[in-house]
Scaffold this motif. Structure first.
Motif, PDB file in Angstrom:
ATOM      1  N   ALA A 151       0.854  -1.191   0.000  1.00 36.12           N
ATOM      2  CA  ALA A 151       0.000   0.000   0.000  1.00 36.12           C
ATOM      3  C   ALA A 151       0.886   1.236   0.000  1.00 36.12           C
ATOM      4  O   ALA A 151       1.781   1.367   0.844  1.00 36.12           O
ATOM      5  CB  ALA A 151      -0.916   0.010   1.230  1.00 36.12           C
ATOM      6  N   ARG A 152       0.653   2.121  -0.958  1.00 36.09           N
ATOM      7  CA  ARG A 152       1.429   3.358  -1.022  1.00 36.09           C
ATOM      8  C   ARG A 152       0.989   4.304   0.077  1.00 36.09           C
ATOM      9  O   ARG A 152      -0.201   4.452   0.364  1.00 36.09           O
ATOM     10  CB  ARG A 152       1.220   4.027  -2.384  1.00 36.09           C
ATOM     11  CG  ARG A 152       1.962   3.367  -3.503  1.00 36.09           C
ATOM     12  CD  ARG A 152       3.472   3.543  -3.405  1.00 36.09           C
ATOM     13  NE  ARG A 152       3.870   4.894  -3.721  1.00 36.09           N
ATOM     14  CZ  ARG A 152       4.067   5.330  -4.958  1.00 36.09           C
ATOM     15  NH1 ARG A 152       3.907   4.511  -5.980  1.00 36.09           N
ATOM     16  NH2 ARG A 152       4.425   6.583  -5.172  1.00 36.09           N
ATOM     17  N   ILE A 153       1.979   4.974   0.672  1.00 35.28           N
ATOM     18  CA  ILE A 153       1.701   6.007   1.662  1.00 35.28           C
ATOM     19  C   ILE A 153       1.866   7.384   1.013  1.00 35.28           C
ATOM     20  O   ILE A 153       1.008   8.247   1.118  1.00 35.28           O
ATOM     21  CB  ILE A 153       2.626   5.853   2.882  1.00 35.28           C
ATOM     22  CG1 ILE A 153       2.366   4.503   3.564  1.00 35.28           C
ATOM     23  CG2 ILE A 153       2.417   7.009   3.866  1.00 35.28           C
ATOM     24  CD1 ILE A 153       3.338   4.171   4.671  1.00 35.28           C
ATOM     25  N   ASP A 154       3.001   7.571   0.340  1.00 36.95           N
ATOM     26  CA  ASP A 154       3.231   8.789  -0.432  1.00 36.95           C
ATOM     27  C   ASP A 154       4.183   8.438  -1.566  1.00 36.95           C
ATOM     28  O   ASP A 154       4.400   7.257  -1.856  1.00 36.95           O
ATOM     29  CB  ASP A 154       3.765   9.932   0.456  1.00 36.95           C
ATOM     30  CG  ASP A 154       5.011   9.538   1.244  1.00 36.95           C
ATOM     31  OD1 ASP A 154       5.856   8.795   0.681  1.00 36.95           O
ATOM     32  OD2 ASP A 154       5.152   9.955   2.399  1.00 36.95           O
ATOM     33  N   SER A 155       4.766   9.437  -2.204  1.00 34.62           N
ATOM     34  CA  SER A 155       5.593   9.160  -3.381  1.00 34.62           C
ATOM     35  C   SER A 155       6.845   8.346  -3.052  1.00 34.62           C
ATOM     36  O   SER A 155       7.379   7.644  -3.926  1.00 34.62           O
ATOM     37  CB  SER A 155       5.991  10.470  -4.067  1.00 34.62           C
ATOM     38  OG  SER A 155       6.730  11.298  -3.167  1.00 34.62           O
ATOM     39  N   ASP A 156       7.306   8.415  -1.807  1.00 35.15           N
ATOM     40  CA  ASP A 156       8.560   7.749  -1.451  1.00 35.15           C
ATOM     41  C   ASP A 156       8.415   6.597  -0.458  1.00 35.15           C
ATOM     42  O   ASP A 156       9.394   5.907  -0.182  1.00 35.15           O
ATOM     43  CB  ASP A 156       9.543   8.761  -0.850  1.00 35.15           C
ATOM     44  CG  ASP A 156      10.067   9.729  -1.890  1.00 35.15           C
ATOM     45  OD1 ASP A 156      10.344   9.287  -3.022  1.00 35.15           O
ATOM     46  OD2 ASP A 156      10.193  10.927  -1.584  1.00 35.15           O
ATOM     47  N   THR A 157       7.235   6.390   0.112  1.00 39.90           N
ATOM     48  CA  THR A 157       7.086   5.350   1.119  1.00 39.90           C
ATOM     49  C   THR A 157       5.868   4.464   0.847  1.00 39.90           C
ATOM     50  O   THR A 157       4.902   4.877   0.207  1.00 39.90           O
ATOM     51  CB  THR A 157       6.957   5.949   2.541  1.00 39.90           C
ATOM     52  OG1 THR A 157       5.801   6.791   2.597  1.00 39.90           O
ATOM     53  CG2 THR A 157       8.190   6.754   2.911  1.00 39.90           C
ATOM     54  N   ALA A 158       5.946   3.258   1.369  1.00 37.72           N
ATOM     55  CA  ALA A 158       4.861   2.284   1.220  1.00 37.72           C
ATOM     56  C   ALA A 158       4.947   1.301   2.377  1.00 37.72           C
ATOM     57  O   ALA A 158       5.961   1.233   3.086  1.00 37.72           O
ATOM     58  CB  ALA A 158       4.980   1.549  -0.111  1.00 37.72           C
ATOM     59  N   VAL A 159       3.890   0.534   2.565  1.00 37.32           N
ATOM     60  CA  VAL A 159       3.891  -0.487   3.603  1.00 37.32           C
ATOM     61  C   VAL A 159       3.517  -1.823   2.977  1.00 37.32           C
ATOM     62  O   VAL A 159       2.746  -1.886   2.009  1.00 37.32           O
ATOM     63  CB  VAL A 159       2.937  -0.124   4.765  1.00 37.32           C
ATOM     64  CG1 VAL A 159       1.474  -0.115   4.308  1.00 37.32           C
ATOM     65  CG2 VAL A 159       3.134  -1.060   5.948  1.00 37.32           C
ATOM     66  N   HIS A 160       4.105  -2.870   3.526  1.00 41.70           N
ATOM     67  CA  HIS A 160       3.904  -4.218   2.991  1.00 41.70           C
ATOM     68  C   HIS A 160       3.593  -5.162   4.146  1.00 41.70           C
ATOM     69  O   HIS A 160       4.261  -5.134   5.184  1.00 41.70           O
ATOM     70  CB  HIS A 160       5.187  -4.660   2.279  1.00 41.70           C
ATOM     71  CG  HIS A 160       5.281  -6.115   1.975  1.00 41.70           C
ATOM     72  ND1 HIS A 160       4.290  -6.802   1.303  1.00 41.70           N
ATOM     73  CD2 HIS A 160       6.249  -7.030   2.256  1.00 41.70           C
ATOM     74  CE1 HIS A 160       4.659  -8.069   1.172  1.00 41.70           C
ATOM     75  NE2 HIS A 160       5.835  -8.233   1.745  1.00 41.70           N
ATOM     76  N   LEU A 161       2.579  -6.007   3.973  1.00 44.36           N
ATOM     77  CA  LEU A 161       2.261  -7.066   4.930  1.00 44.36           C
ATOM     78  C   LEU A 161       2.163  -8.370   4.155  1.00 44.36           C
ATOM     79  O   LEU A 161       1.525  -8.406   3.092  1.00 44.36           O
ATOM     80  CB  LEU A 161       0.958  -6.785   5.675  1.00 44.36           C
ATOM     81  CG  LEU A 161       0.590  -7.822   6.742  1.00 44.36           C
ATOM     82  CD1 LEU A 161      -0.006  -7.149   7.975  1.00 44.36           C
ATOM     83  CD2 LEU A 161      -0.408  -8.864   6.200  1.00 44.36           C
ATOM     84  N   SER A 162       2.815  -9.411   4.646  1.00 47.57           N
ATOM     85  CA  SER A 162       2.739 -10.680   3.935  1.00 47.57           C
ATOM     86  C   SER A 162       2.791 -11.848   4.905  1.00 47.57           C
ATOM     87  O   SER A 162       3.147 -11.703   6.079  1.00 47.57           O
ATOM     88  CB  SER A 162       3.881 -10.813   2.923  1.00 47.57           C
ATOM     89  OG  SER A 162       5.118 -11.008   3.574  1.00 47.57           O
ATOM     90  N   MET A 163       2.441 -13.013   4.396  1.00 47.70           N
ATOM     91  CA  MET A 163       2.535 -14.255   5.166  1.00 47.70           C
ATOM     92  C   MET A 163       3.071 -15.331   4.240  1.00 47.70           C
ATOM     93  O   MET A 163       2.900 -15.271   3.015  1.00 47.70           O
ATOM     94  CB  MET A 163       1.172 -14.644   5.734  1.00 47.70           C
ATOM     95  CG  MET A 163       0.072 -14.731   4.722  1.00 47.70           C
ATOM     96  SD  MET A 163      -1.532 -14.951   5.529  1.00 47.70           S
ATOM     97  CE  MET A 163      -2.593 -14.936   4.092  1.00 47.70           C
ATOM     98  N   GLY A 164       3.779 -16.291   4.832  1.00 47.76           N
ATOM     99  CA  GLY A 164       4.404 -17.328   4.040  1.00 47.76           C
ATOM    100  C   GLY A 164       4.011 -18.723   4.482  1.00 47.76           C
ATOM    101  O   GLY A 164       3.540 -18.940   5.601  1.00 47.76           O
TER     102      GLY A 164
END
Length: 258
Positions: free
Chosen positions: A123-136
């Motif tokens: 998910a983008r936060i702004d032009s330079d940052t984002a957040v990622h959530l995952s499971m394996g």
């Protein structure tokens, strides 16, 4: 915890810790996940691991040793995070380069950790940052199926905006600058007393991510034959003969550059 309790806890979560306390006990049994993690990405800085649940000791150790230092630079989710406009939930194999599963990174990370699949959102936060959530999922388990992906996407409609909002409201911490992968290759070559062009460094970066010559050509807007010329010149200058050796040089350089 049932689904309604879970969504209720997410609704009132006001910090990464409270978000984590809801996610981990619900996702691990619901999706038979063997690892869960959330990462705050920055385009030109080192990532920040917000939380991680990795019961397997080998996987946990390798993640801690390799991901923040180098692994994120060849992680398809990292690169995808800065292509989406809002958020997206997907399987790793659906966004990975065409030769990703034959790359040295895949062999060294997924092979050593026995991971067989990864499902997550960016998910983008702004032009330079984002957040990622995952499971394996690990060896001995089947890969995520279509119904798993559909269910995860439904949850992501709530989770992605919520986690993004939590990070927007949190104070910014000091972060460490990180060279882009192509510039790392250029610096690595210079450190070895070798002069490679920035185009060759771009090609090197895409090779270790798992892109074929054809895919690299499409990304850079040049023919695959030209990419092969750059690749041969790159390998000759660095005195190597394979993608494995190219990745090894990067690992060695990052180790001395940390």
């Amino acid at each position: 915890m049932d689904e309604y309790e879970f969504l209720g806890e997410i609704a009132v979560a006001d910090s990464v810790d409270s978000f984590d306390r809801a996610i981990t006990p619900f996702f691990s049994p619901t999706f038979h996940a063997k690892s869960i993690l959330a990462i705050h990405f920055h385009r030109t800085r080192l990532p920040k691991v917000l939380f991680r649940w990795i019961p397997d000791e080998t996987l946990c150790r390798l993640f801690d040793e390799r991901y923040e230092k180098l692994g994120f630079m060849v992680d398809p989710f990292f690169h995808r995070a800065f292509l989406v406009q809002d958020w997206e939930a997907c399987l790793l194999r659906d966004i990975a380069p065409d030769r990703f599963e034959s790359s040295e990174y895949f062999t060294n990370y997924f092979g050593d950790t026995n991971m067989v699949d990864e499902l997550g959102f960016v998910a983008r936060i702004d032009s330079d940052t984002a957040v990622h959530l995952s499971m394996g999922r690990n060896q001995g388990q089947r890969r995520f199926r279509t119904n798993d992906v559909a269910k995860f996407r439904q949850f992501a409609k709530v989770l992605a905006p919520k986690l993004r909002q939590i990070l927007i409201n949190q104070p910014t911490e000091d972060v460490v600058e990180a060279q882009p992968l192509d510039r790392r290759f250029h610096a690595m070559a210079q450190a070895r007393g070798t002069d490679i062009s920035m185009r060759e460094a771009e090609v090197a970066a895409l090779i270790v991510q798992g892109h074929s010559s054809r895919a690299i050509g499409l990304k850079l807007g040049i023919s695959s034959q030209t990419i092969k010329v750059h690749r041969r010149a790159l390998y000759k200058k660095l005195n190597i003969s394979s993608q494995n050796e190219l990745f090894g040089l990067l690992v060695s350089y990052v180790g001395t550059d940390a």
